[in-house]
Design a protein around this motif. Structure first.
Motif, short mmCIF file in Angstrom:
data_model
loop_
_atom_site.label_atom_id
_atom_site.label_comp_id
_atom_site.label_asym_id
_atom_site.label_seq_id
_atom_site.Cartn_x
_atom_site.Cartn_y
_atom_site.Cartn_z
N LEU A 377 0.68 -0.78 -0.37
CA LEU A 377 -0.27 0.33 -0.02
C LEU A 377 0.82 0.52 -0.15
O LEU A 377 0.51 2.32 -0.87
CB LEU A 377 -1.12 0.13 1.06
CG LEU A 377 -1.74 -0.39 1.33
CD1 LEU A 377 -2.91 -0.90 2.40
CD2 LEU A 377 -3.03 -0.98 0.08
N LYS A 378 1.71 1.16 1.04
CA LYS A 378 2.95 2.64 0.93
C LYS A 378 3.04 2.18 -0.89
O LYS A 378 3.61 3.66 -1.48
CB LYS A 378 3.51 2.14 2.17
CG LYS A 378 3.79 2.75 3.55
CD LYS A 378 4.09 1.80 4.69
CE LYS A 378 5.22 2.79 4.31
NZ LYS A 378 6.36 2.13 5.65
N GLN A 379 4.15 1.00 -1.08
CA GLN A 379 4.50 1.98 -2.59
C GLN A 379 3.13 2.07 -3.64
O GLN A 379 3.62 2.83 -4.57
CB GLN A 379 5.43 0.14 -2.91
CG GLN A 379 5.97 -0.19 -2.35
CD GLN A 379 6.74 -1.42 -2.52
OE1 GLN A 379 6.22 -2.11 -3.43
NE2 GLN A 379 7.63 -1.94 -1.74
N SER A 380 1.98 2.29 -3.49
CA SER A 380 1.30 2.64 -4.22
C SER A 380 1.15 3.96 -4.15
O SER A 380 0.21 4.26 -4.35
CB SER A 380 -0.36 1.32 -4.19
OG SER A 380 -0.65 1.43 -3.23
N GLY A 381 1.68 4.51 -2.32
CA GLY A 381 1.01 6.01 -2.06
C GLY A 381 -0.44 5.54 -1.92
O GLY A 381 -0.27 6.95 -1.44
N MET A 382 -0.60 4.86 -0.87
CA MET A 382 -1.60 5.26 0.02
C MET A 382 -1.82 5.31 1.10
O MET A 382 -0.29 4.93 1.18
CB MET A 382 -2.13 3.78 -0.01
CG MET A 382 -3.22 3.08 -1.49
SD MET A 382 -4.76 1.77 -1.53
CE MET A 382 -5.74 2.48 0.01
N ALA A 383 -2.50 6.49 1.99
CA ALA A 383 -2.06 6.45 3.44
C ALA A 383 -2.69 5.26 4.49
O ALA A 383 -3.78 4.75 4.33
CB ALA A 383 -2.90 7.43 3.90
N ALA A 503 -12.17 -4.54 -3.63
CA ALA A 503 -13.31 -3.77 -4.26
C ALA A 503 -13.17 -1.95 -3.87
O ALA A 503 -13.25 -1.15 -4.74
CB ALA A 503 -13.99 -4.29 -4.98
N GLU A 504 -13.93 -2.07 -2.28
CA GLU A 504 -14.95 -1.38 -2.12
C GLU A 504 -13.86 -0.68 -1.86
O GLU A 504 -14.21 0.94 -1.77
CB GLU A 504 -16.20 -1.74 -1.43
CG GLU A 504 -16.51 -2.97 -1.92
CD GLU A 504 -18.00 -2.62 -1.08
OE1 GLU A 504 -18.55 -2.02 -0.30
OE2 GLU A 504 -19.23 -3.49 -1.87
N LYS A 505 -12.78 -0.79 -1.29
CA LYS A 505 -11.40 -0.17 -0.66
C LYS A 505 -10.60 0.63 -1.52
O LYS A 505 -9.37 0.72 -1.30
CB LYS A 505 -10.44 -0.77 0.53
CG LYS A 505 -11.82 -1.27 1.64
CD LYS A 505 -11.83 0.16 2.42
CE LYS A 505 -12.28 0.73 3.77
NZ LYS A 505 -12.38 1.42 3.96
N ARG A 506 -10.61 -0.29 -3.19
CA ARG A 506 -9.84 0.03 -4.40
C ARG A 506 -8.20 -0.12 -3.71
O ARG A 506 -7.40 0.68 -3.86
CB ARG A 506 -10.35 1.78 -4.83
CG ARG A 506 -11.19 1.20 -4.84
CD ARG A 506 -11.93 2.95 -5.86
NE ARG A 506 -10.68 3.57 -7.44
CZ ARG A 506 -11.43 2.53 -7.76
NH1 ARG A 506 -12.16 2.03 -8.54
NH2 ARG A 506 -10.01 3.13 -9.21
N LEU A 507 -8.12 -1.42 -3.19
CA LEU A 507 -6.57 -1.74 -2.89
C LEU A 507 -5.84 -2.19 -4.04
O LEU A 507 -6.22 -3.45 -4.61
CB LEU A 507 -6.63 -2.45 -1.15
CG LEU A 507 -7.70 -2.38 -0.08
CD1 LEU A 507 -7.63 -3.29 0.45
CD2 LEU A 507 -7.02 -1.20 0.27
N PRO A 508 -4.78 -2.02 -4.59
CA PRO A 508 -3.85 -2.83 -5.40
C PRO A 508 -2.94 -4.25 -5.29
O PRO A 508 -2.23 -4.35 -5.62
CB PRO A 508 -2.87 -1.76 -5.13
CG PRO A 508 -2.67 -1.32 -3.79
CD PRO A 508 -3.84 -0.57 -2.99
#
Length: 720
Positions: A377-383, A503-508
């Motif tokens: 998540l950090k690598q994708s830019g998510m907080a 899907a609903e949290k839009r996680l990579p």
């Protein structure tokens, strides 16, 4: 055309099983009527209570129509010799039930053969139903069943009576030692018992209503009205809407009423989740609340009778609830003597699964997986707050050792979250961090169904995914894969939860990679020695999550099946991306793409047949001297457009990419109108196959449009 009625009367059926059994019985009867050419003139309806399953079919055929069919016999050369019928002809005529003079000679692809027209007289509906209905009743699926006479005669509860009628006439069928009659049963305490059914149809419903037995919809309405009326006696109060509980009490009653009860307001110091769980799950009571949602010291219970004039039932329910609340308060207070952190060591003695070790080991695996997912998540830019996730994962299962969860298992996870709120986990933690940890623990079992909400925070979502993934990976690695209706570890439900959260949290997170990493968490454990081969694991996991993602897109998001299949054929591993592509495909289902969809089917068929005949496409398309103008124009279009399409794809602007591709319609039409692909010239043929392969690849990166159902098109046309 007589009306048909079937009623199976028995001891009380468990409420949770009635709806599924009712639907199955209705479907089985409908299929039987269609199969036997006795179809109903209207829709079949059900009438179900705790003591009966009934099906009503208006206007079925009284008997099958006679059917005339042609039966083929021996060849003419065998049937006749010197113009006279042989023993073979006589034997065929006897078997067909006709005189030999009525035999005819017909021409077939194999030559001349004898034939006879046979009329099969239709059987009566009463005869067919008497013979077939017992088989359908015996075939009903029940999670559990019992027998009371012979082991071969099983049902959910002992059958006590049967009603089977065509208008006024009884159908002579038997099941479980009970013969069908005209006599049903009314309410156990509010009627005289036996109810004579004069005629199948609406008279059946009226007779039962008179005997204090209401249909499902009537019971639902009666309970709702009674709940409203009872709640109006408390100023500013309302009953807490709970569809699942309402469905349950509807299936527990035949003629319901509602009683308002009270409990000591001192119990309101306990968490609302505990109080509501005791009322809802253990006593089937409805909670009462203020308009703000705050719980009030009252409850509502549905009775299977019409009144409680002396208040005896109310007092009894209050006494039972008081005892349950006292238990809950005692367990809550006792549990606070040991903190969640201290309980972590106790998980060594709580088995997760006999081959997968303890919950302590599961906790360690989930922590490691959460750390890896946090890094993604950090690598994708998510907080994301990795520390919160790490602490929550450490404590998530600790409440399994608490007395409150042992008594009220429905509260696992919730209790852990509540205890994390009131206990001082670490003096150095800010209050906001402690509450974030508590929320992640509280939510980590979510979603428990497709209608349930996903965890509120990203941290709770990561913990939810890791916990469910660890269970699924371990079970699949042991070869414990769900099959048919069997899913004892609820793996489908947990996989549905993973898909929904991603899907609903839009996680990579890609599904197959997630499960591979999760299985790697078992490396070096005793459990790993019992695992199946990694390749088998990956194949079964890939298929499993394909089905779960298909279910989510179709049944939860509402996309058409052909759109879903087209999207997943391109990529079934990224739930968030699949949703974006499905939305784009649905948006562009315009005439241009209907043509392109048909072309994709056609291209796929051409390439398939070419390979079957040993013809392979060239490595890449070349502008040959003898190339047709249409193929050169089409390839030039692809060279100009592909880079722009790729930019849109990389930016996940799928609608823009598809709209750009839709401009190829005219060029594709011209190509297929003017160019023959499967020509004799080997170089030209291979070059054109390469063009088609390039074109198909370009259109299939977002969705496989050959999966789209095209109205009025012939997808099997292959030409060329």
């Amino acid at each position: 055309m007589p009306d048909f009625l079937l009623e199976i009367g028995c001891e009380e059926i468990p409420a949770r099983m009635i709806d599924a059994a009712s639907q199955e019985l209705r479907e089985r009867v409908a299929a039987l009527l269609n199969r036997e050419r006795l179809s109903s003139s209207g829709n079949l309806s059900s009438f179900d209570t705790p003591r009966r399953l009934a099906v009503l079919a208006p206007g079925i055929a009284a008997a099958q129509d006679d059917v005339t069919e042609q039966v083929t016999g021996p060849s003419a050369t065998v049937a006749y010799k010197d113009g006279q019928p042989t023993p073979a002809a006589h034997a065929f005529a006897k078997k067909a039930g006709v005189d030999v003079s009525q035999l005819a000679t017909i021409s077939t692809t194999r030559g001349e053969y004898l034939a006879a027209k046979i009329t099969k007289k239709g059987r009566s509906a009463a005869e067919i139903l008497a013979e077939e209905l017992p088989k359908e009743i015996a075939s009903l699926y029940w999670p559990k069943s019992m027998y009371w006479r012979q082991p071969s005669e099983r049902f959910i509860r002992p059958v006590r009576w049967l009603v089977a009628m065509l208008d006024e006439d009884v159908i002579r069928l038997e099941f479980g030692g009970i013969r069908a009659e005209k006599t049903s049963r009314g309410h156990r305490s509010l009627s005289n018992g036996a109810v004579t059914i004069a005629r199948a149809g609406t008279g059946y419903v009226d007779a039962l209503r008179h005997a204090k037995v209401l249909g499902r919809d009537e019971r639902d309405q009666q309970i709702r009205k009674a709940l409203d009326a009872a709640t109006r006696t408390i100023r500013g109060a309302r009953w807490r809407e709970d569809k699942a509980l309402l469905d349950k009490v509807v299936n527990l009653t035949e003629f319901p009423s509602v009683v308002l009860g009270n409990f000591d307001p001192d119990y309101l110091v306990l968490p609302e989740e505990v109080l509501v769980t005791v009322m809802r799950d253990h006593q089937s009571y409805f909670a009462v609340e203020q308009a703000s949602g705050k719980l009030l010291p009252h409850f509502l219970t549905a009775l299977n009778t019409d009144d409680d004039p002396q208040g005896l039932i109310r007092h009894g329910n209050e006494r039972v609830l008081r005892a349950r609340f006292n238990d809950a308060r005692f367990f809550w207070q006792t549990d606070q003597k040991i903190s969640l952190l201290e309980r972590l060591e106790l998980l060594r003695h709580v088995t997760f699964q006999k081959d997968l070790g303890s919950y302590y080991e599961k906790t360690q695996r989930v922590q490691r997986l959460c750390s890896w997912l946090s890094e993604l998540l950090k690598q994708s830019g998510m907080a994301v707050r990795p520390g919160v996730i790490h602490k929550a994962a450490c404590l998530a299962k600790a409440d399994l050792t608490t007395e409150l969860v042992k008594e009220f298992t429905e509260l696992q996870g919730i209790v852990g979250g509540l205890y994390a709120r009131v206990q001082e986990l670490d003096p150095s933690l800010p209050k906001a961090t402690r509450l974030a940890i508590a929320d992640a623990i509280y939510d980590h079992y979510k979603p428990e169904s497709t209608d349930d909400e996903v965890p509120r925070s990203v941290e709770g979502a990561v913990l939810s995914i890791a916990d469910k993934a660890d269970t699924i990976a371990g079970m699949f690695a042991l070869g414990l894969v769900p099959s048919g209706s069997k899913d004892p570890f609820a793996l489908r439900r947990q996989a549905n939860g993973i898909v929904k959260v991603i899907a609903e949290k839009r996680l990579p997170f890609r599904l197959t990679k997630l499960m591979q990493d999760t299985r790697a968490g078992y490396q070096g454990s005793e459990a790993e020695k019992k695992f199946i081969a990694p390749r088998s694991f990956e194949d079964s996991i890939r298929t499993f999550f394909y089905e779960r993602l298909e279910f989510y897109l179709r049944d939860v998001r509402g996309y058409a099946l052909d759109v879903v299949k087209a999207v997943l054929a391109a990529d079934a591993d990224d739930a968030v991306d699949a949703i974006g592509r499905a939305a784009a495909v649905k948006e562009v289902m315009m005439p241009e793409f209907q043509v392109i969809g048909a072309a994709c089917k056609r291209i796929r068929n051409i390439l398939k047949q070419a390979r079957e005949n040993g013809f392979e496409p060239a490595g890449k398309f070349e502008y040959l001297p003898g190339a047709a103008e249409e193929e050169k124009t089409l390839m030039a279009y692809l060279e100009r457009t592909s880079p722009r399409v790729e930019v849109h794809r990389n930016q996940k602007q799928y609608l823009d990419a598809l709209l750009l591709l839709s401009t190829a319609r005219e060029l594709i039409d011209n190509f297929f109108d003017k160019v023959m692909v499967m020509v004799d010239d080997e170089q030209v043929r291979a070059n054109r196959l390469a063009l088609l392969q390039t074109l198909l690849k370009e259109f299939s990166t977002i969705a496989d449009f050959s999966e789209i159902v095209i109205e009025g098109k012939n997808p099997s046309k292959t030409d060329s």
